[in-house]
Scaffold this active site. Structure first.
Site, mmCIF file in Angstrom:
data_model
loop_
_atom_site.group_PDB
_atom_site.id
_atom_site.type_symbol
_atom_site.label_atom_id
_atom_site.label_comp_id
_atom_site.label_asym_id
_atom_site.label_seq_id
_atom_site.Cartn_x
_atom_site.Cartn_y
_atom_site.Cartn_z
ATOM 1 N N ALA A 51 -17.421 -21.462 5.775
ATOM 2 C CA ALA A 51 -18.537 -20.531 5.955
ATOM 3 C C ALA A 51 -18.024 -19.145 6.342
ATOM 4 O O ALA A 51 -18.559 -18.124 5.875
ATOM 5 C CB ALA A 51 -19.497 -21.068 7.013
ATOM 6 N N ASN A 52 -16.993 -19.087 7.169
ATOM 7 C CA ASN A 52 -16.443 -17.777 7.555
ATOM 8 C C ASN A 52 -15.905 -17.036 6.325
ATOM 9 O O ASN A 52 -16.102 -15.819 6.162
ATOM 10 C CB ASN A 52 -15.294 -17.936 8.554
ATOM 11 N N GLU A 149 -11.054 -28.432 5.626
ATOM 12 C CA GLU A 149 -11.927 -29.035 6.651
ATOM 13 C C GLU A 149 -12.995 -29.934 6.030
ATOM 14 O O GLU A 149 -13.955 -30.294 6.700
ATOM 15 C CB GLU A 149 -12.580 -27.946 7.520
ATOM 16 N N LEU A 231 1.242 -13.527 8.370
ATOM 17 C CA LEU A 231 2.236 -13.585 9.451
ATOM 18 C C LEU A 231 1.732 -12.909 10.723
ATOM 19 O O LEU A 231 2.525 -12.463 11.547
ATOM 20 C CB LEU A 231 3.536 -12.914 8.979
ATOM 21 N N GLY A 235 2.386 -9.004 9.582
ATOM 22 C CA GLY A 235 1.845 -8.653 8.277
ATOM 23 C C GLY A 235 1.667 -9.844 7.360
ATOM 24 O O GLY A 235 1.251 -10.921 7.789
ATOM 25 N N ASP A 256 -9.802 -11.012 19.858
ATOM 26 C CA ASP A 256 -10.051 -12.413 19.511
ATOM 27 C C ASP A 256 -9.578 -12.632 18.073
ATOM 28 O O ASP A 256 -10.120 -12.022 17.141
ATOM 29 C CB ASP A 256 -11.562 -12.701 19.635
ATOM 30 N N ALA A 259 -10.940 -16.500 13.239
ATOM 31 C CA ALA A 259 -11.439 -16.149 11.901
ATOM 32 C C ALA A 259 -10.747 -14.931 11.281
ATOM 33 O O ALA A 259 -11.195 -14.450 10.237
ATOM 34 C CB ALA A 259 -12.959 -15.957 11.877
ATOM 35 N N ALA A 260 -9.653 -14.478 11.870
ATOM 36 C CA ALA A 260 -8.912 -13.379 11.220
ATOM 37 C C ALA A 260 -8.385 -13.844 9.866
ATOM 38 O O ALA A 260 -8.488 -13.123 8.855
ATOM 39 C CB ALA A 260 -7.763 -12.915 12.107
ATOM 40 N N GLY A 261 -7.825 -15.047 9.836
ATOM 41 C CA GLY A 261 -7.330 -15.591 8.566
ATOM 42 C C GLY A 261 -8.468 -15.789 7.574
ATOM 43 O O GLY A 261 -8.317 -15.528 6.370
ATOM 44 N N ASP A 262 -9.619 -16.236 8.065
ATOM 45 C CA ASP A 262 -10.768 -16.438 7.169
ATOM 46 C C ASP A 262 -11.247 -15.104 6.598
ATOM 47 O O ASP A 262 -11.625 -15.011 5.426
ATOM 48 C CB ASP A 262 -11.922 -17.110 7.922
ATOM 49 N N ARG A 295 -12.951 -7.731 17.474
ATOM 50 C CA ARG A 295 -14.288 -8.186 17.868
ATOM 51 C C ARG A 295 -14.248 -9.669 18.186
ATOM 52 O O ARG A 295 -13.385 -10.395 17.689
ATOM 53 C CB ARG A 295 -15.266 -7.987 16.716
ATOM 54 N N SER A 301 -17.536 -11.492 14.056
ATOM 55 C CA SER A 301 -16.431 -10.509 14.065
ATOM 56 C C SER A 301 -16.126 -9.931 12.686
ATOM 57 O O SER A 301 -15.344 -8.984 12.566
ATOM 58 C CB SER A 301 -15.153 -11.181 14.589
HETATM 59 O O1 RIB Z 1 -10.800 -20.298 11.366
HETATM 60 C C1 RIB Z 1 -11.692 -20.274 12.442
HETATM 61 C C2 RIB Z 1 -12.653 -21.418 12.323
HETATM 62 O O2 RIB Z 1 -11.941 -22.629 12.437
HETATM 63 C C3 RIB Z 1 -13.697 -21.486 13.392
HETATM 64 O O3 RIB Z 1 -14.864 -20.765 13.072
HETATM 65 C C4 RIB Z 1 -13.922 -22.968 13.566
HETATM 66 O O4 RIB Z 1 -15.194 -23.379 13.233
HETATM 67 C C5 RIB Z 1 -12.854 -23.649 12.737
HETATM 68 O O5 RIB Z 1 -13.332 -24.113 11.533
#
Ligand code: RIB
Length: 313
Positions: A51-52, A149, A231, A235, A256, A259-262, A295, A301
């Site tokens: 979802a992210n 997941e 990384l 970077g 925080d 979800a940076a990777g997402d 954020r 964020s």
């Molecule tokens: O990548 C961050 C996410 O990992 C979170 O939002 C959490 O739900 C997990 O799936």
């Protein structure tokens, strides 16, 4: 086409993956085994890697369809509504009876690093039939994105189908628990692991740039089209048949990292779907991810396109 011009050509992205309600505590540090810590704050917020990534792709300019499952409960309804609020097509988000919506228990320490424990709930019920029922969405997409997941059978089925349809296939192997099925990587155009995932999947220690390159090369040899290794503060690294390219990180004050990777993956997928060149897509993704770490929370964020373009990089 550069990132500014993309608005003229909205692309389509399909994300197959998880939806979790994130239960987040802020604490001075991450707890050690057996330790009880006093946190400073508790919030719930929409999350889940799938979802992210869908939200990131939508906020950053793509038309997005999400395929996943939630329970018939308040968390499930809230997660679905959050996607709708970002104009994401939720026809493929099933509401299942008798199973709870997935949750993630997240601790974030002062410098922004986190630990996450997920309970799959409805995410574990996603089935290949749910993906097949969204064939029209797959057909209309330029880019298809998966993570780990949801059940392995669904990920493998989606990768194979997306490849057969000639889509650009992005796999974020997170969370990585062991080696990927051998047949998967030839179906993947961009494998996008972080350092620990790359190490686990390749068996090569990712220490420093040489280690990162060696791990990426090992994954390329197993059949991935390209490896885009994130990384963190060091970077990102893109490895492919033409060689290896390093992309330095944008420096920001981290609050925080959740979800940076997402955000990176959703932004990258959105940019590719809109016809952006690969290097431009990576820089755009890095900028979006950098903003997200300033954020709190997962979906809260994730910046939108105007915020990324307006930032004084
Ligand atoms: O990548 C961050 C996410 O990992 C979170 O939002 C959490 O739900 C997990 O799936």
């Amino acid at each position: 086409m550069n990132a500014e011009e993309q608005v003229q050509a909205p692309g389509r992205v399909v994300v197959v993956g998880s939806l979790n309600m994130d239960l987040v505590v802020r604490a001075p540090c991450l707890p050690q085994p057996g330790q009880t810590l006093t946190g400073t704050r508790f919030v719930t917020a929409p999350g889940g890697k799938g979802a992210n990534q869908a939200v990131a792709a939508a906020r950053l300019g793509a038309q997005v369809s999400m395929i996943g499952c939630v329970g018939d409960d308040p968390n499930g309804r809230a997660l679905r509504q959050a996607l709708l609020d970002d104009a994401i097509d939720c026809e493929g988000v099933r509401i299942l009876p008798d199973v709870p919506t997935g949750v993630a228990l997240i601790t974030v320490e002062e410098a922004g690093q986190n630990t996450i424990v997920i309970v799959a709930g409805a995410n574990g019920e996603l089935a290949t039939e749910h993906v097949d029922a969204m064939e029209q969405a797959l057909l209309g997409a330029q880019v298809v994105v998966c993570q780990l997941e949801v059940p392995e059978a669904v990920v493998g089925h989606t990768l194979a189908r997306a490849r057969a349809l000639g889509k650009t296939v992005v796999l974020n192997p997170a969370p990585a628990a062991g080696p990927l099925p051998a047949q998967w990587l030839p179906w993947v155009d961009y494998l996008v692991p972080n350092e620990s995932e790359a190490q686990l999947l390749s068996g090569v220690p990712v220490a420093g740039r040489d280690g990162a390159e060696a791990a990426a090369q090992a994954l390329l040899q197993r059949g991935a089209g390209k490896v885009l290794l994130t990384l963190g503060e060091a970077g990102a690294l893109l490895a492919g048949p033409e060689g290896v390219q390093h992309f330095p990180a944008y420096q920001v004050s981290a609050v925080d990292a959740t979800a940076a990777g997402d955000t990176f993956i959703g932004a990258f997928a959105a940019a590719l779907a809109q016809g952006c060149a690969e290097v431009e897509a990576i820089r755009f993704a890095q900028q979006a991810a950098a903003l997200s770490v300033t954020r709190e929370g997962a979906q809260p964020s994730i910046p939108d396109r105007q915020q990324v373009l307006a930032w004084p990089w």
